[in-house]
Design a protein around this motif. Structure first.
Motif, mmCIF file in Angstrom:
data_model
loop_
_atom_site.group_PDB
_atom_site.id
_atom_site.type_symbol
_atom_site.label_atom_id
_atom_site.label_comp_id
_atom_site.label_asym_id
_atom_site.label_seq_id
_atom_site.Cartn_x
_atom_site.Cartn_y
_atom_site.Cartn_z
ATOM 1 N N TYR A 115 0.803 -1.216 0.000
ATOM 2 C CA TYR A 115 0.000 0.000 0.000
ATOM 3 C C TYR A 115 0.840 1.271 0.000
ATOM 4 C CZ TYR A 115 -3.022 -3.717 1.700
ATOM 5 O OH TYR A 115 -3.693 -4.915 1.846
ATOM 6 N N VAL A 120 -3.226 3.128 -4.400
ATOM 7 C CA VAL A 120 -2.954 1.717 -4.128
ATOM 8 C C VAL A 120 -3.262 0.898 -5.376
ATOM 9 C CG1 VAL A 120 -3.669 -0.273 -2.750
ATOM 10 C CG2 VAL A 120 -3.404 1.968 -1.666
ATOM 11 N N LEU A 129 -8.052 -4.182 2.887
ATOM 12 C CA LEU A 129 -7.469 -2.852 2.860
ATOM 13 C C LEU A 129 -7.960 -2.026 4.039
ATOM 14 C CD1 LEU A 129 -5.714 -0.814 1.371
ATOM 15 C CD2 LEU A 129 -7.668 -0.261 -0.087
ATOM 16 N N ARG A 133 -5.616 -0.515 7.056
ATOM 17 C CA ARG A 133 -5.562 0.922 7.349
ATOM 18 C C ARG A 133 -5.936 1.207 8.797
ATOM 19 N NH1 ARG A 133 -8.207 3.124 1.644
ATOM 20 N NH2 ARG A 133 -6.227 3.313 0.522
ATOM 21 N N THR A 148 2.766 1.534 6.606
ATOM 22 C CA THR A 148 1.629 1.524 5.682
ATOM 23 C C THR A 148 1.047 0.125 5.504
ATOM 24 O OG1 THR A 148 3.029 1.233 3.714
ATOM 25 C CG2 THR A 148 2.550 3.498 4.411
ATOM 26 N N ASP A 149 1.810 -0.926 5.884
ATOM 27 C CA ASP A 149 1.329 -2.291 5.675
ATOM 28 C C ASP A 149 1.860 -3.199 6.777
ATOM 29 O OD1 ASP A 149 0.277 -4.610 4.680
ATOM 30 O OD2 ASP A 149 1.330 -4.547 2.762
ATOM 31 N N THR A 196 0.975 -5.900 -5.318
ATOM 32 C CA THR A 196 -0.226 -6.324 -4.620
ATOM 33 C C THR A 196 -0.801 -7.538 -5.325
ATOM 34 O OG1 THR A 196 -0.702 -4.031 -3.995
ATOM 35 C CG2 THR A 196 -2.506 -5.616 -3.797
#
Length: 201
Positions: A115, A120, A129, A133, A148-149, A196
């Motif tokens: 991400y 994205v 997702l 988040r 972020t991930d 991804t």
């Protein structure tokens, strides 16, 4: 010296394809840790073995985190300086291992992120997702550190970090435990974008 570390649990449907992709992109040492598979993975793995592929097996399932921790211990015992972890379910592309190796030259921890790119990449299920988040925001609020991930298992570590990290989690929570150990030890890190890929097995 780099070790690619791959935890395995009931991955008979993807093991051979993953191994072919791994060896097409990476010719170094690899360690597969089978966490008590019962679907035939335990019979496939010995057939994939070559002089640069090593196997560990848990007689019964202990957990994803335990598989990684045993792999880390083996890496330190054998004096590897770079350890790259990725899953064998075809959601991590071995072609990106080289990027982790390069970035580990200057960083103790390299985190893959699905991400990090904006926008994205397509392919991420909306529910996954949203959960990612939410968790990333919670970590930022509680610990003043931004990822972020936080759930991505495609990561790279220098042995210097693994030697000082206090890891105890046996399950999937190990990924988050590692992030908290990075905070505790004030370990610098970098995130790099990875493709991804979500596969519905």
């Amino acid at each position: 010296m780099t070790l690619v570390l791959c935890p395995v649990y009931n991955e008979s449907g993807s093991l051979e394809e993953f191994y072919g992709k791994l060896r097409a992109r990476y010719d170094g040492d690899a360690l597969f840790v089978d966490d008590g598979s019962l679907d035939g993975s335990e019979r496939i793995l010995p057939g994939l073995r070559d002089h640069r592929t090593f196997l560990l097996r848990h007689p019964v399932r202990i957990g994803y985190g335990a598989a990684l921790r045993d792999g880390f211990e083996t890496a330190l015992e054998r004096h590897y300086t770079k350890i790259v972890t990725l899953d064998v379910d075809l959601q991590h592309d071995p072609k990106e291992i080289a990027a982790f190796q390069r970035m580990l030259e200057g960083h103790e921890v390299v985190l893959g992120s699905r991400y990090a790119r904006r926008p994205v990449q397509p392919g991420a299920p909306p529910q996954r997702l949203a959960i990612n988040r939410y968790t990333a925001g919670l970590i930022r609020e509680l610990f003043s550190i931004t990822f972020t991930d936080p759930f991505c298992g495609f990561r790279g570590y220098r042995s210097s970090f693994l030697k000082k990290a206090r890891l105890a989690e046996n399950g999937y929570g190990l990924g988050l435990e590692i992030l908290l150990e990075m905070k505790r030890t004030k370990t610098p890190f970098v995130e790099i974008p990875v493709e991804t890929i979500y596969v519905d097995h």
